[in-house]
Design a protein around this motif. Sequence first.
Motif, mmCIF file in Angstrom:
data_model
loop_
_atom_site.group_PDB
_atom_site.id
_atom_site.type_symbol
_atom_site.label_atom_id
_atom_site.label_comp_id
_atom_site.label_asym_id
_atom_site.label_seq_id
_atom_site.Cartn_x
_atom_site.Cartn_y
_atom_site.Cartn_z
ATOM 1 N N ALA A 261 0.834 -1.202 0.000
ATOM 2 C CA ALA A 261 0.000 0.000 0.000
ATOM 3 C C ALA A 261 0.870 1.253 0.000
ATOM 4 N N THR A 262 1.946 1.228 0.774
ATOM 5 C CA THR A 262 2.862 2.371 0.820
ATOM 6 C C THR A 262 3.511 2.597 -0.538
ATOM 7 N N PHE A 263 3.907 1.506 -1.195
ATOM 8 C CA PHE A 263 4.519 1.627 -2.515
ATOM 9 C C PHE A 263 3.506 2.144 -3.541
ATOM 10 N N ALA A 264 2.257 1.715 -3.408
ATOM 11 C CA ALA A 264 1.217 2.191 -4.319
ATOM 12 C C ALA A 264 0.983 3.689 -4.152
ATOM 13 N N VAL A 265 1.011 4.166 -2.910
ATOM 14 C CA VAL A 265 0.849 5.600 -2.648
ATOM 15 C C VAL A 265 1.963 6.384 -3.318
ATOM 16 N N ARG A 266 3.192 5.910 -3.163
ATOM 17 C CA ARG A 266 4.335 6.612 -3.758
ATOM 18 C C ARG A 266 4.273 6.569 -5.283
ATOM 19 N N ALA A 267 3.881 5.434 -5.841
ATOM 20 C CA ALA A 267 3.779 5.323 -7.296
ATOM 21 C C ALA A 267 2.725 6.286 -7.841
ATOM 22 N N CYS A 268 1.613 6.422 -7.144
ATOM 23 C CA CYS A 268 0.564 7.345 -7.596
ATOM 24 C C CYS A 268 1.011 8.796 -7.484
ATOM 25 N N GLU A 269 1.812 9.115 -6.470
ATOM 26 C CA GLU A 269 2.362 10.467 -6.363
ATOM 27 C C GLU A 269 3.232 10.786 -7.574
ATOM 28 N N LYS A 270 4.077 9.844 -7.963
ATOM 29 C CA LYS A 270 4.917 10.027 -9.142
ATOM 30 C C LYS A 270 4.058 10.144 -10.406
ATOM 31 N N LEU A 271 2.997 9.353 -10.462
ATOM 32 C CA LEU A 271 2.099 9.367 -11.623
ATOM 33 C C LEU A 271 1.476 10.751 -11.802
ATOM 34 N N ARG A 272 0.934 11.293 -10.720
ATOM 35 C CA ARG A 272 0.270 12.598 -10.805
ATOM 36 C C ARG A 272 1.265 13.718 -11.064
ATOM 37 N N ALA A 273 2.481 13.595 -10.523
ATOM 38 C CA ALA A 273 3.495 14.623 -10.744
ATOM 39 C C ALA A 273 3.842 14.746 -12.223
ATOM 40 N N ARG A 274 3.652 13.669 -12.976
ATOM 41 C CA ARG A 274 3.955 13.671 -14.406
ATOM 42 C C ARG A 274 2.705 13.907 -15.258
ATOM 43 N N GLY A 275 1.569 14.119 -14.610
ATOM 44 C CA GLY A 275 0.342 14.381 -15.357
ATOM 45 C C GLY A 275 -0.179 13.181 -16.109
ATOM 46 N N LEU A 276 0.053 11.957 -15.585
ATOM 47 C CA LEU A 276 -0.337 10.730 -16.270
ATOM 48 C C LEU A 276 -1.432 9.999 -15.510
ATOM 49 N N VAL A 277 -2.030 9.035 -16.175
ATOM 50 C CA VAL A 277 -2.989 8.113 -15.556
ATOM 51 C C VAL A 277 -2.575 6.696 -15.928
ATOM 52 N N THR A 278 -3.039 5.733 -15.140
ATOM 53 C CA THR A 278 -2.667 4.335 -15.360
ATOM 54 C C THR A 278 -3.882 3.498 -15.715
ATOM 55 N N ALA A 279 -3.650 2.477 -16.534
ATOM 56 C CA ALA A 279 -4.725 1.553 -16.927
ATOM 57 C C ALA A 279 -4.397 0.124 -16.533
ATOM 58 N N GLY A 280 -3.369 -0.052 -15.684
ATOM 59 C CA GLY A 280 -3.013 -1.398 -15.250
ATOM 60 C C GLY A 280 -2.190 -1.365 -13.981
ATOM 61 N N VAL A 281 -2.328 -2.405 -13.149
ATOM 62 C CA VAL A 281 -1.595 -2.486 -11.881
ATOM 63 C C VAL A 281 -0.970 -3.870 -11.762
ATOM 64 N N TRP A 282 0.286 -3.894 -11.344
ATOM 65 C CA TRP A 282 1.012 -5.154 -11.104
ATOM 66 C C TRP A 282 1.556 -5.135 -9.686
ATOM 67 N N VAL A 283 1.330 -6.199 -8.931
ATOM 68 C CA VAL A 283 1.903 -6.332 -7.594
ATOM 69 C C VAL A 283 2.713 -7.625 -7.535
ATOM 70 N N PHE A 284 3.770 -7.609 -6.740
ATOM 71 C CA PHE A 284 4.569 -8.825 -6.565
ATOM 72 C C PHE A 284 5.184 -8.849 -5.179
ATOM 73 N N ALA A 285 5.491 -10.045 -4.715
ATOM 74 C CA ALA A 285 6.197 -10.251 -3.452
ATOM 75 C C ALA A 285 7.070 -11.485 -3.607
ATOM 76 N N HIS A 286 8.362 -11.338 -3.310
ATOM 77 C CA HIS A 286 9.312 -12.430 -3.515
ATOM 78 C C HIS A 286 9.923 -12.862 -2.192
ATOM 79 N N SER A 287 10.175 -14.134 -2.077
ATOM 80 C CA SER A 287 10.888 -14.660 -0.913
ATOM 81 C C SER A 287 12.387 -14.428 -1.085
ATOM 82 N N ASP A 288 13.180 -14.898 -0.142
ATOM 83 C CA ASP A 288 14.619 -14.633 -0.119
ATOM 84 C C ASP A 288 15.355 -15.613 -1.034
ATOM 85 N N VAL A 289 15.717 -15.169 -2.230
ATOM 86 C CA VAL A 289 16.379 -16.053 -3.199
ATOM 87 C C VAL A 289 17.792 -16.413 -2.760
ATOM 88 N N PHE A 290 18.359 -15.637 -1.816
ATOM 89 C CA PHE A 290 19.713 -15.928 -1.344
ATOM 90 C C PHE A 290 19.727 -16.970 -0.225
#
Length: 416
Positions: A261-290
């Motif tokens: 949710a925090t990352f989505a808030v920041r991404a939307c701030e960047k989106l509006r700062a550039r005067g853009l809108v989005t038509a798709g959302v991708w979320v991911f979560a990865h475990s520790d590959v190391f």
Amino acid sequence: MFGLVDGNNFYASCERVFQPALRGVPLVVLSNNDGCAIARSAEAKALGVKMGQPAHELKHLVRRYGLQMRSANFGLYGDMSARVVSVLRDAAPRVEVYSIDESFIDLTGIRDREAFARELRTRVHRWTGIPNCIGIGPTKTLAKLANKAAKSRDGVVDLGSRSAREALLAAFPVEDLWGVGRRLAPKLVAMGIRTAAALRDAPPDDILAKFGVTLARTQRELQGHPCMSLEEVEPDRQQILVSRSFADRIEDHEAVAQALATFAVRACEKLRARGLVTAGVWVFAHSDVFRPELRQHNASRTVGLPASTADTTVVLGIVRKLLRGLLRDGIGYKKAGVALLDLARPDELQADLFGATVVGDDKLMAALDQINRKFGRGTAGLGASGWQARPAWGMRQNMLSPNYTTSVHEIPPVRC
């Protein structure tokens, strides 16, 4: 005629502006979670510190040579970069911000380019505290090459004339050229092309046939023919991604959801700062590959939106739906992120006869952005995110410098 202004060891130099005790001593800036070296002062390079070297391998240099390490403070670096750019805009008619520490400037019509560059270099250092070098050339590639040479000379190199270019290009390794890199360099060397001059003089048809248009363009630029113009306005992005690695593995699904949710808030701030809108959302979560001995899970979902939006509340609702059943119990997640896809400007979208083209509360978002711009990011936020909190998924930043220029509470004191 192009000039390239580059801040020397930029992150380390930003740290030194407000901490004079760091000047002249070896200094390393670490990546997120204090993982590895991403910036090194000249003194740290002299000790043999490599780019990307893990922090735990540097502890002996701390004990033996007094190596200083700092956590990356990107808020400070971004603000210092903006200050440098403001100085450049006062001096040059056209400026292209290429990266956080590099900017191209237009030097067309300036008679004594070297004198202008030296005065500008001094002004940037005096007004911002950032040491810098300036390379000059008739193309961007030659300006970049000149800038690299300036670092080992007296700070300014002008390759405006062909005679000035000959000796430098003949000695300049092809692998250090902008646009070549480690992948293409071995293939060029195998063809006997070891220097920038050799690439410039190679048969153009062979370069185009074997390496494609990108390297052919680099060759033309080495010959003094501009193939890249100055871009004062950043091209619209196709996607915006905000992701972080966590300091520790997180098994709590609510904590991972708060991070996203925090990352989505920041991404939307960047989106509006550039005067853009989005038509798709991708979320991911990865475990520790190391840690391959642990249970692994790479969770990912993408969805297209029926109508474009720049509203954070709409995007948060989509993220929440995408998370349903996505995460697994007993998995320690180490990294997560949110990407906004299919970006466009609202006035460029095709109208929908049966529904709204863009959805969301523009006035609410404008008010939210204005509050955070005026009083600082995080002044107003959304409860689903890690707003004004120190979450469990936060980054490890044990050596973080104060936000000297972006927080009124951390302004450095002055003693008389």
